[in-house]
Write an enzyme that holds these catalytic residues in place. Sequence first.
Site, PDB file in Angstrom:
ATOM      1  N   GLU A  70       0.463 -17.586 -60.847  1.00  0.00           N
ATOM      2  CA  GLU A  70       0.182 -15.949 -60.563  1.00  0.00           C
ATOM      3  C   GLU A  70      -0.049 -16.336 -59.157  1.00  0.00           C
ATOM      4  O   GLU A  70      -0.668 -17.788 -58.840  1.00  0.00           O
ATOM      5  CB  GLU A  70      -1.035 -15.541 -61.721  1.00  0.00           C
ATOM      6  CG  GLU A  70      -0.243 -14.805 -63.023  1.00  0.00           C
ATOM      7  CD  GLU A  70      -0.039 -15.830 -63.482  1.00  0.00           C
ATOM      8  OE1 GLU A  70       0.681 -15.729 -65.052  1.00  0.00           O
ATOM      9  OE2 GLU A  70      -0.255 -16.546 -63.395  1.00  0.00           O
ATOM     10  N   TYR A  95       6.253 -20.530 -52.003  1.00  0.00           N
ATOM     11  CA  TYR A  95       6.937 -20.353 -54.138  1.00  0.00           C
ATOM     12  C   TYR A  95       7.553 -20.120 -53.322  1.00  0.00           C
ATOM     13  O   TYR A  95       8.996 -20.059 -54.049  1.00  0.00           O
ATOM     14  CB  TYR A  95       5.395 -19.102 -54.459  1.00  0.00           C
ATOM     15  CG  TYR A  95       4.300 -20.331 -54.745  1.00  0.00           C
ATOM     16  CD1 TYR A  95       4.525 -21.524 -55.187  1.00  0.00           C
ATOM     17  CD2 TYR A  95       3.762 -19.306 -54.675  1.00  0.00           C
ATOM     18  CE1 TYR A  95       2.947 -21.525 -55.258  1.00  0.00           C
ATOM     19  CE2 TYR A  95       1.767 -20.055 -55.092  1.00  0.00           C
ATOM     20  CZ  TYR A  95       1.686 -20.724 -55.248  1.00  0.00           C
ATOM     21  OH  TYR A  95       1.108 -22.029 -55.146  1.00  0.00           O
TER      22      TYR A  95
END
Length: 185
Positions: free
Chosen positions: A116, A128
């Site tokens: 998250e 990411y």
Amino acid sequence: MATARKLVEPLEVHISPMRRRHLRAVLRIEAQVYPTPWTHGLFVSELALRSTRAYVIAHVGREVIGYAGIMMSLSDGHVTTIAVDPEWQRHGVATRLLVALAHEARARGATALTLEVRLSHRGAQQLYQRFGFESVGVRKGYYGDTGEDALIMWAHDVDKPAYAELLERLERRVPGTTVFDKKSW
């Protein structure tokens, strides 16, 4: 507010397993980068769970400049934390840390990685995405300290040769040298 260091020579960063002796430096970074930092006790309890957790530090010489952790749950690796000292940001430290976590998760049998990230943290989201993470949803009010939503991201098929090749490419693109101290993982 700290500014990023300006380096004149290639950086040699060592990635080593996090130990209790590193926690003072880790907590210093934690306090600089997170609104509600993890406590010493939380890190100690995480470090004790070696069968399902792996925590690493990045250091230049004896100075800890970043850290990251992963929790294994069946065949999923969940990135629990990643942080870089603000003075050392923009030198590929987070990339090096995430490469180390991905290798460790693969070694432990992961087929997918998840995490998250704050909706407002675009830089982290871009990092990411380079690692193959894709947005799959939002957790409303996930961050209790600010009430901010979290973007849920997943990278699948991390056990496949194509993902290993991606990790190699990402590692090669980071300027300088990364030394992985795996003796005690």
